[in-house]
Design an enzyme around this catalytic site. Structure first.
Site, PDB file in Angstrom:
ATOM      1  N   LYS A   1      13.658 -10.527  18.430  1.00 22.54           N
ATOM      2  CA  LYS A   1      14.654 -10.272  17.373  1.00 22.54           C
ATOM      3  C   LYS A   1      16.003 -10.834  17.803  1.00 22.54           C
ATOM      4  O   LYS A   1      16.511 -10.518  18.875  1.00 22.54           O
ATOM      5  CB  LYS A   1      14.812  -8.778  17.104  1.00 22.54           C
TER       6      LYS A   1
ATOM      7  N   GLU B   1      18.945  -6.419  30.812  1.00 26.57           N
ATOM      8  CA  GLU B   1      20.085  -7.166  31.363  1.00 26.57           C
ATOM      9  C   GLU B   1      21.297  -6.669  30.587  1.00 26.57           C
ATOM     10  O   GLU B   1      21.430  -6.951  29.407  1.00 26.57           O
ATOM     11  CB  GLU B   1      19.831  -8.661  31.196  1.00 26.57           C
TER      12      GLU B   1
ATOM     13  N   CYS C   1      28.326 -11.328  29.991  1.00 29.57           N
ATOM     14  CA  CYS C   1      28.117 -10.073  30.708  1.00 29.57           C
ATOM     15  C   CYS C   1      28.594 -10.184  32.151  1.00 29.57           C
ATOM     16  O   CYS C   1      28.901  -9.185  32.779  1.00 29.57           O
ATOM     17  CB  CYS C   1      26.665  -9.647  30.622  1.00 29.57           C
TER      18      CYS C   1
ATOM     19  N   GLU D   1      33.595  -2.222  30.087  1.00 31.80           N
ATOM     20  CA  GLU D   1      33.402  -3.628  29.742  1.00 31.80           C
ATOM     21  C   GLU D   1      34.111  -3.918  28.418  1.00 31.80           C
ATOM     22  O   GLU D   1      33.838  -3.267  27.417  1.00 31.80           O
ATOM     23  CB  GLU D   1      31.904  -3.919  29.605  1.00 31.80           C
TER      24      GLU D   1
END
Ligand code: ADP
Length: 498
Positions: A194, A269, A303, A400
């Site tokens: 997806k 991840e 990331c 983050e």
């Protein structure tokens, strides 16, 4: 359906955007069972570039059933490793053939500069398929000497884990799809992938390329749809043997919960808050441009972005003014404008998230050395931003941000353990970079940093052969390299009494 407005600078992707594309399910390009579509936006303007199928649980069920059949009937296994490798190579050739079209799709859909997509995202995507094509014939077990009395022959085989569900983010739409698909297919798995709802265009085009390359029906299924519906249905599906996810740590935790139903295997991840550490003996020109690239590449939407910058106090002022100077000169604009160096953030939601982090930093006492503002009043542009005077308890340094915002902090330690302690003061452990002229220091620090990747005098260096993934809350498992096959294979031990 929303009215579509295409950018007149498009030279290659207009044809694809202008026609009705479909999800790849069981070898066919199809619309959603519900008939629903959702709009996809150009983040440089906020206008709609396409309406794409809104896949949900019903479509996931069809895709999983097709992948299950292709796996259980041995459709993909019968192709054989060498021919599988050849098909992966063929797909790489097709991506390369359509490189400009795909780079334009990435640019108009994600916002990144066309030139960057063309020289960074696309070549890595091609290379991922070529590298993994080579692995298709090399996934082996071993023979094992037993210590038991008697005579035995024992060996292991690595078998594909089965039907794999893959859920990917929007920061490198095509590259993330290729990182996930290539090794799973090389290992002999069948896949339901997806795309992220913000950036589905290149995945839809990739589905067409899989069809053109002649992959058997059901081996690869590519869906578009939302996380809470289509994504959640994949993660919870009882006929999916394994789910591989890249995205936020919050959603990673939801994936783990959803996977518990049938205890499917999970690889993740997730987020990061990666440090770039500049030691006093570093080549400062290299370190300054490297630290700027570490955070500003892909608008900080990586990331592994170097979002915490630590510089020794003897070089700190020079480093901060150097990075701020680079930031102030970055040309921010639409990705399809050839002079653009940094595009818009991917979405309105992301724009709000990043700007509210900057505001939160300001309110809690951080100093904005450069940037901190919106650019223009159309689209989702944020100026590259350097924050100083951040303290370890502030949200901007702990969480983050996923945007072009770096927190710079001086340190006066010379002791490597103390420096590593700062670097490791985070729930994440994805990546770090160390900048020094002393090889010994670099490797000593590398061994003290708890992250899946450590770069020395560089940052954001990727190769299909390098395993990538996180310690701590940055994830489970590794992507790429030989390591990735732990994600996509089961090990079987066979023992015969002779
Ligand atoms: P971001 O916050 O940066 O958009 P997410 O982690 O929300 O990143 O999204 C990454 C991917 O996970 C996307 O494909 C998204 O659709 C999907 N996703 C989001 N929520 C869920 C969920 N509850 N279950 C499964 N997939 C999800």
């Amino acid at each position: 359906m929303d009215t579509i407005a295409l950018d007149s600078r498009l030279r290659h992707a207009g044809g694809f955007l202008g026609r009705r594309s479909g999800m790849l399910i069981d070898g066919k390009l199809v619309q959603a069972v519900s008939g629903k579509t959702f709009p996809v936006y150009n983040p440089a303007t906020g206008t709609v570039i396409a309406n794409v199928p809104e896949g949900d649980k019903a479509d996931v069920d069809l895709a999983v059933a097709a992948a299950r059949r292709a796996f259980d009937d041995g459709v993909w296994a019968k192709v054989g490793p060498s021919a599988r490798g050849k098909m992966l190579w063929k797909l790489a050739d097709l991506i390369e053939r359509d490189l400009e079209e795909l780079a334009e799709l990435e640019s108009i859909d994600n916002g990144k500069p066309y030139a960057v997509a063309k020289v960074a995202d696309l070549p890595l995507a091609v290379d991922m398929f070529r590298y993994m094509a080579g692995w298709a014939t090399k996934i082996t077990g071993s023979t094992l000497p037993l210590s038991l009395p008697g005579e035995y022959l024992s060996y292991t085989v690595r078998e594909p884990v089965g039907v794999v569900g893959q859920i990917i983010p929007w920061n490198f739409p095509l590259l993330m799809a290729c990182w996930k698909l290539a090794p799973a297919l090389a290992a002999g798995c069948t896949v339901v992938l997806k795309a992220a709802e913000q950036t589905p265009m290149s995945a839809l085009r990739l589905g067409e390329l899989f069809q053109e390359a002649g992959f058997p029906p059901g081996v690869v299924n590519i869906l578009t749809g939302f996380g809470e519906t289509a994504g959640a249905a994949i993660a919870a599906h009882p006929d999916v043997d394994k789910v591989a996810f890249t995205g936020s740590t919050e959603v990673g935790k939801l994936i783990v919960q959803a996977a518990a139903g049938n205890l499917k295997k999970v690889s993740l991840e997730l987020g990061g808050k990666s440090p770039a550490i500049i030691l006093p003996d570093a080549d400062l020109d290299l370190a300054i441009s490297g630290a700027a690239n570490a955070i500003f590449f892909n608008h900080g939407q990586c990331c592994c972005a170097g979002s915490r910058l630590y510089a020794h106090k003897s070089v700190y002022d020079k480093v901060v003014s150097g990075v701020a100077d680079i930031a102030s000169k970055i040309k921010v604009g639409p990705g399809l404008d050839p002079s653009t160096e940094m595009g818009p953030l991917v979405s309105d939601e992301q724009f709000s998230r990043v700007t509210s982090y900057i505001e939160d930093g300001r309110r809690s006492g951080a100093h904005v050395a450069v940037g901190g503002n919106r650019v223009g009043n159309l689209g989702y542009f944020v100026a590259p931003t350097v924050l100083e005077k951040t303290t370890p308890d502030m949200k901007v340094i702990r969480e983050e941000i996923f945007g072009p915002v770096v927190c710079a902090t001086p340190f006066d330690d010379n002791d490597l353990d103390a420096i590593a302690k700062r670097a490791n003061d985070t729930i994440y452990g994805l990546a770090a970079s160390v900048w020094t002229a002393n090889g010994g220091t670099a490797h000593k620090l590398a061994s003290r940093i708890r992250s899946g990747t450590v770069w020395i005098n560089c940052h954001n260096v990727f190769d299909a052969s390098l395993p990538f993934g996180g310690y701590k809350q940055s994830g489970w498992g590794r992507e790429m390299g030989a390591e990735v096959f732990h994600n996509y294979t089961e090990v079987k031990a066979v023992t015969a009494a002779l």
